[in-house]
Design a protein around this motif. Structure first.
Motif, PDB file in Angstrom:
ATOM      1  N   UNK A  52       0.625 -25.375 -31.944  1.00 42.94           N
ATOM      2  CA  UNK A  52       1.423 -26.295 -31.669  1.00 42.94           C
ATOM      3  C   UNK A  52       2.262 -26.343 -30.128  1.00 42.94           C
ATOM      4  N   UNK A  53       2.042 -27.537 -29.302  1.00 40.25           N
ATOM      5  CA  UNK A  53       2.592 -27.468 -27.927  1.00 40.25           C
ATOM      6  C   UNK A  53       1.949 -26.344 -27.173  1.00 40.25           C
ATOM      7  N   UNK A  54       0.588 -26.187 -27.434  1.00 40.53           N
ATOM      8  CA  UNK A  54      -0.007 -25.057 -26.523  1.00 40.53           C
ATOM      9  C   UNK A  54       0.264 -23.709 -27.100  1.00 40.53           C
ATOM     10  N   UNK A  55       1.080 -23.445 -28.174  1.00 40.55           N
ATOM     11  CA  UNK A  55       1.405 -22.061 -28.541  1.00 40.55           C
ATOM     12  C   UNK A  55       0.732 -21.699 -29.848  1.00 40.55           C
ATOM     13  N   UNK A  56       0.325 -20.604 -29.846  1.00 41.41           N
ATOM     14  CA  UNK A  56      -0.062 -20.111 -31.371  1.00 41.41           C
ATOM     15  C   UNK A  56       0.901 -19.702 -32.197  1.00 41.41           C
ATOM     16  N   UNK A  57       0.880 -20.701 -33.403  1.00 42.89           N
ATOM     17  CA  UNK A  57       1.956 -20.352 -34.563  1.00 42.89           C
ATOM     18  C   UNK A  57       1.458 -19.349 -35.638  1.00 42.89           C
ATOM     19  N   UNK A  58       0.378 -19.593 -35.929  1.00 40.18           N
ATOM     20  CA  UNK A  58      -0.188 -18.614 -37.064  1.00 40.18           C
ATOM     21  C   UNK A  58      -1.606 -18.662 -36.868  1.00 40.18           C
ATOM     22  N   UNK A  59      -2.176 -17.834 -37.826  1.00 41.44           N
ATOM     23  CA  UNK A  59      -3.681 -17.562 -38.004  1.00 41.44           C
ATOM     24  C   UNK A  59      -3.686 -17.493 -39.645  1.00 41.44           C
ATOM     25  N   UNK A  60      -4.492 -18.371 -40.318  1.00 43.17           N
ATOM     26  CA  UNK A  60      -4.689 -18.081 -41.886  1.00 43.17           C
ATOM     27  C   UNK A  60      -6.058 -18.048 -42.122  1.00 43.17           C
ATOM     28  N   UNK A  61      -6.324 -17.256 -43.223  1.00 36.87           N
ATOM     29  CA  UNK A  61      -7.863 -17.033 -43.419  1.00 36.87           C
ATOM     30  C   UNK A  61      -8.184 -17.020 -45.017  1.00 36.87           C
ATOM     31  N   UNK A  62      -9.218 -17.364 -45.510  1.00 35.67           N
ATOM     32  CA  UNK A  62      -9.487 -17.026 -46.904  1.00 35.67           C
ATOM     33  C   UNK A  62     -10.853 -16.404 -46.761  1.00 35.67           C
ATOM     34  N   UNK A  63     -11.108 -15.607 -48.159  1.00 39.03           N
ATOM     35  CA  UNK A  63     -12.412 -14.967 -48.237  1.00 39.03           C
ATOM     36  C   UNK A  63     -12.913 -15.005 -49.734  1.00 39.03           C
ATOM     37  N   UNK A  64     -14.310 -14.684 -49.664  1.00 42.40           N
ATOM     38  CA  UNK A  64     -15.121 -14.379 -50.823  1.00 42.40           C
ATOM     39  C   UNK A  64     -15.212 -15.639 -51.764  1.00 42.40           C
ATOM     40  N   UNK A  65     -15.304 -17.001 -50.974  1.00 46.78           N
ATOM     41  CA  UNK A  65     -15.612 -18.155 -51.969  1.00 46.78           C
ATOM     42  C   UNK A  65     -17.106 -17.678 -52.632  1.00 46.78           C
ATOM     43  N   UNK A  66     -17.561 -18.478 -53.670  1.00 43.54           N
ATOM     44  CA  UNK A  66     -18.639 -18.306 -54.388  1.00 43.54           C
ATOM     45  C   UNK A  66     -19.770 -18.863 -53.583  1.00 43.54           C
ATOM     46  N   UNK A  67     -19.472 -19.981 -52.823  1.00 42.63           N
ATOM     47  CA  UNK A  67     -20.524 -20.716 -51.903  1.00 42.63           C
ATOM     48  C   UNK A  67     -20.077 -20.525 -50.466  1.00 42.63           C
ATOM     49  N   UNK A  68     -20.927 -20.908 -49.650  1.00 47.28           N
ATOM     50  CA  UNK A  68     -20.763 -20.636 -48.031  1.00 47.28           C
ATOM     51  C   UNK A  68     -19.424 -21.734 -47.814  1.00 47.28           C
ATOM     52  N   UNK A  69     -18.630 -21.197 -46.824  1.00 49.75           N
ATOM     53  CA  UNK A  69     -17.672 -22.130 -46.270  1.00 49.75           C
ATOM     54  C   UNK A  69     -18.219 -22.920 -45.306  1.00 49.75           C
ATOM     55  N   UNK A  70     -17.684 -24.325 -45.493  1.00 53.65           N
ATOM     56  CA  UNK A  70     -17.956 -25.748 -44.473  1.00 53.65           C
ATOM     57  C   UNK A  70     -16.864 -25.858 -43.680  1.00 53.65           C
ATOM     58  N   UNK A  71     -16.870 -26.816 -42.570  1.00 55.27           N
ATOM     59  CA  UNK A  71     -16.093 -27.061 -41.852  1.00 55.27           C
ATOM     60  C   UNK A  71     -15.063 -27.767 -42.560  1.00 55.27           C
ATOM     61  N   UNK A  72     -15.458 -28.588 -43.672  1.00 54.67           N
ATOM     62  CA  UNK A  72     -14.562 -29.327 -44.604  1.00 54.67           C
ATOM     63  C   UNK A  72     -13.489 -28.109 -45.238  1.00 54.67           C
ATOM     64  N   UNK A  73     -13.888 -27.122 -45.342  1.00 56.18           N
ATOM     65  CA  UNK A  73     -12.846 -26.198 -45.897  1.00 56.18           C
ATOM     66  C   UNK A  73     -11.922 -25.910 -44.991  1.00 56.18           C
ATOM     67  N   UNK A  74     -12.367 -25.701 -43.784  1.00 57.45           N
ATOM     68  CA  UNK A  74     -11.615 -25.464 -42.540  1.00 57.45           C
ATOM     69  C   UNK A  74     -10.574 -26.485 -42.519  1.00 57.45           C
ATOM     70  N   UNK A  75     -11.021 -27.824 -42.487  1.00 60.04           N
ATOM     71  CA  UNK A  75     -10.221 -29.018 -42.263  1.00 60.04           C
ATOM     72  C   UNK A  75      -9.060 -28.873 -43.428  1.00 60.04           C
ATOM     73  N   UNK A  76      -9.534 -28.702 -44.759  1.00 62.37           N
ATOM     74  CA  UNK A  76      -8.461 -28.467 -45.717  1.00 62.37           C
ATOM     75  C   UNK A  76      -7.388 -27.424 -45.355  1.00 62.37           C
ATOM     76  N   UNK A  77      -7.710 -26.203 -45.026  1.00 63.29           N
ATOM     77  CA  UNK A  77      -6.843 -25.068 -45.109  1.00 63.29           C
ATOM     78  C   UNK A  77      -5.917 -25.539 -43.779  1.00 63.29           C
ATOM     79  N   UNK A  78      -6.361 -25.991 -42.744  1.00 63.97           N
ATOM     80  CA  UNK A  78      -5.711 -26.537 -41.502  1.00 63.97           C
ATOM     81  C   UNK A  78      -4.732 -27.394 -42.038  1.00 63.97           C
ATOM     82  N   UNK A  79      -5.065 -28.427 -42.806  1.00 68.84           N
ATOM     83  CA  UNK A  79      -3.912 -29.426 -43.188  1.00 68.84           C
ATOM     84  C   UNK A  79      -2.845 -28.693 -44.227  1.00 68.84           C
ATOM     85  N   UNK A  80      -3.070 -27.722 -44.989  1.00 71.46           N
ATOM     86  CA  UNK A  80      -2.276 -26.961 -45.732  1.00 71.46           C
ATOM     87  C   UNK A  80      -1.288 -26.064 -44.884  1.00 71.46           C
TER      88      UNK A  80
END
Length: 732
Positions: free
Chosen positions: A413-441
């Motif tokens: 936000x405004x060129x400043x790093x607010x947070x880094x979020x991550x998830x792990x061990x999905x039964x299927x491979x992660x996709x960019x759509x998963x990244x998009x959903x996590x970013x929105x949350x």
């Protein structure tokens, strides 16, 4: 259907074209004609003025001789004879001081600008000044002088010859008539000519073209061609060629349509396969829609948790992120304003929520790993579906769970790093759509946290604001009390200045009377000594009587002057201290106020003028009226005439039933626009620290609006003086 049908003349494109063209032509012709008429009028008027100047040489000698010999009968004869000239409608002869009238004839202008008519019986009658522009006068004037026997030129007076715009109009009206008739004839002729040409070369070819189009049908399209038979290579011919080309292309297109129809049958066979593919895509889209709906519900739930602690809000967001992505574990790392790690939050399906301390033994998330550091540095999403050497140790069971897939997203936000979020061990491979959903949350989480913080700040600000409001109300009450006290002090100070002015103004005539009395006493003592010594002569007694008589006249004159001053000051002082209303004569009262203020300006070069009818009487509060007038004058003396030695203040009073209008203006330095709206504000002054209280015009405004039930406005421009317009009722 009649194929030879033509368009009505009123609806024809030729008619519409001519309307537009001739509207512009008419406006241009009208403008040029008016300019021509104006120039002709100007030159004719100039010629009339030259003719008046030439007439000076003709009549000047006779007029000079008649005035020198005071032969007024001859003078009237010459003046009446001048009226015989067609351009002269009036003439007058005035004296050398431009005040007296030797004689006049016809229509002329008086000293006050009033039109005057001398009739055949020699009487002068004023004419109505509200005449049209062609009845207004213009003139040529010249001086009359006489050379006496000593060859000295003596100025006798001045002669003014008058003519009028109606004379000029009479000279040019015939030319105006021919000019207008010429323009009308040309306009009508051009309209008829253009209409005939337009119908011949545009209307008729278009009508033939329309008739030819109506004969086209699907059966004769292959061999049918339109022929308008227009002359030359023009737009009609080009339209004919283009339309014939279109018919040919349309015929070819119909053939193509038949072939396309055959191809449709072949395409239908492929439709079923496409339906199957589209159904699969629709199923996938429906699945994503459910994911979007789930995310929206979780965001809505977070929005309803504004009153919950931050830790509970973060726990829910982290749990929702893991479940939403069908993962086993997840984390959120918050950064401070320096982009240093602040807190780490972890959630897993085995251990639940964990608020971790920052230390080097933290394995998941491994904040010291190259993958995490790359995410911090590059600030981009990272998807790793083949993770090596990362283990998660369960707190409850103590078992080490390998991390095989992980998704890491940063939030900026405004060129400043607010947070880094991550998830792990999905039964299927992660996709960019998963990244998009996590970013929105995560964006929703940060927005809600900021809203929660803002609400807390608003509550705190509201508390401070309520406290400030209470303090402000108390301060406002104190200011109003102080303001009323200052206003009352200002009124008392004004009354004190009035008393000081009384003493100063009366001191002069009283002092002169005392001097005359002392002189009389001295002369009386001197005469008494001579009388007692027996040396008094008749001449001494006569001289004494003459001296005493002169001194008595001086004493009486000065005492009467003092009495008049005291009477004026007494009435003004009583009015200022008395709140009762009474009837006053505006003209007389204004002069009484000027007398009371005379010590303030009599030693300056400033001048005060009063233009007020003597019969204006009003029922009002004289004290308030005095305060308004005196404050306006003092405002001009203090502010308007700073660094100005000779200024002028003018009161123009008129009746605007049921009110009177007082137009007060000065020719001082004026007021800038940026402070003009503040002149009536309390305590606003440009003389802060130099004796100015900022209450002078504020008191004027309150007295006019509240006491006198009137209105006041101020108009001014820099270096153009200042104007105050005051409207008050004639009777309160």
């Amino acid at each position: 259907m009649n194929n030879n049908q033509t368009v009505p003349l009123k609806q024809s494109i030729v008619t519409h074209l001519l309307k537009v063209t001739f509207t512009i032509y008419f406006l241009v012709t009208l403008t040029v004609t008016l300019i021509h008429m104006g120039v002709e009028y100007y030159h004719t008027k100039k010629d009339v003025m030259k003719e008046l100047a030439i007439l000076q040489k003709t009549f000047a000698p006779g007029l000079e001789d008649a005035i020198w010999t005071l032969d007024l009968e001859r003078l009237d004869s010459i003046l009446n004879g001048m009226l015989e000239h067609p351009v002269i409608i009036g003439v007058k002869a005035i004296d050398e001081e431009d005040k007296g009238l030797f004689g006049a004839a016809g229509t002329f202008m008086g000293a006050d600008g009033q039109y005057i008519q001398r009739d055949t019986e020699g009487d002068y009658e004023p004419l109505d000044t509200h005449q049209n522009i062609f009845a207004s006068l213009f003139w040529h004037g010249f001086d009359l002088s006489h050379i006496n026997d000593r060859h000295r030129r003596i100025r006798l007076g001045r002669v003014i010859i008058y003519s009028s715009n109606s004379v000029v109009l009479g000279k040019v009206k015939l030319g105006y008539f021919f000019l207008i008739v010429n323009a009308i004839i040309k306009t009508i002729a051009l309209w008829v000519l253009f209409l005939w040409v337009g119908r011949l070369y545009l209307g008729q070819p278009l009508s033939r073209f329309i008739s030819a189009i109506k004969q086209i049908n699907w059966k004769n399209m292959a061999e049918y061609r339109i022929q308008v038979n227009s002359s030359g290579e023009n737009e009609i011919q080009m339209l004919e060629d283009a339309f014939n080309t279109m018919i040919t292309k349309l015929h070819l297109t119909m053939n193509e349509f038949k072939r396309a129809e055959e191809e449709v049958h072949a395409l239908n066979e492929q439709l079923e396969q496409r339906v199957i593919e589209r159904t699969a895509k629709l199923t996938e889209a429906n699945s994503r829609l459910k994911i979007e709906e789930s995310r929206a519900k979780k965001l809505l739930t977070m929005n309803q948790m504004l009153k919950e602690p931050i830790s509970e809000l973060v726990r829910y967001a982290l749990e929702s992120s893991v479940q939403h992505s069908d993962s086993e574990m997840g984390f959120i790392v918050f950064f401070d304003s320096n982009e240093t790690i602040d807190r780490v939050h972890v959630w897993s399906r085995t251990d639940g929520y964990i608020d971790c301390e920052i230390h080097s033994q933290l394995v998941f998330p491994n904040i010291h790993s190259q993958e995490f550091q790359d995410t911090v540095e590059n600030r981009s999403n990272r998807i790793d579906n083949d993770v090596q050497d990362i283990m998660y140790t369960s707190i409850k069971s103590g078992n080490a769970i390998p991390v095989v897939r992980q998704l890491i997203v940063p939030l900026i936000q405004e060129s400043s790093l607010i947070l880094i979020a991550g998830v792990a061990n999905k039964t299927e491979d992660y996709t960019y759509y998963d990244a998009y959903q996590l970013t929105l949350l995560m964006q929703g989480l940060v927005t809600i946290m900021q809203k929660k913080y803002a609400d807390e700040c608003i509550l705190e600000i509201n508390k401070d604001l309520e406290e400030k409001t209470r303090e402000l109300k108390a301060s406002l009450a104190l200011i109003k009390k102080t303001q009323n006290q200052l206003v009352e002090s200002e009124k008392m100070a004004s009354l004190g200045e009035l008393v000081a002015g009384v003493a100063h103004e009366i001191n002069t005539p009283i002092g002169l009377a005392v001097t005359e009395s002392s002189f009389m006493e001295y002369k009386t003592t001197e005469l008494l000594k001579k009388y007692k010594a027996g040396s008094m002569k008749r001449s001494d007694l006569e001289k004494y009587i003459s001296t005493v008589s002169e001194a008595s006249v001086g004493i009486l004159k000065n005492l009467n002057r003092a009495a008049n001053l005291i009477q004026n000051f007494k009435q003004v002082a009583v009015d200022q201290s008395n709140e009762q209303k009474r009837q006053i004569n505006v003209n007389q009262y204004l002069h009484e106020i000027l007398v009371s203020l005379r010590p303030k300006y009599k030693r300056t070069g400033h001048k005060i003028s009063i233009n007020c009818p003597k019969d204006i009487d009003i029922v009002t509060y004289p004290g308030a009226f005095y305060q308004v007038i005196s404050n306006l004058i003092m405002n001009s003396l203090i502010h308007a005439f700073e660094n100005i030695e000779k200024g002028e203040m003018i009161f123009n009073v008129s009746i605007q039933t049921p009110n009177i209008l007082i137009d007060y203006r000065d020719n001082g330095k004026g007021i800038e626009q940026k402070i003009l709206t503040k002149v009536f504000d309390p305590f606003f002054t440009t003389k802060r620290g130099k004796g100015g209280t900022g209450l002078g015009l504020h008191i004027v405004y309150n007295l006019v609006v509240q006491n006198l039930k009137g209105k006041i406005t101020c108009n001014s421009e820099p270096d153009k003086g200042c104007q105050f317009l005051i409207t008050v009722p004639m009777s309160l």
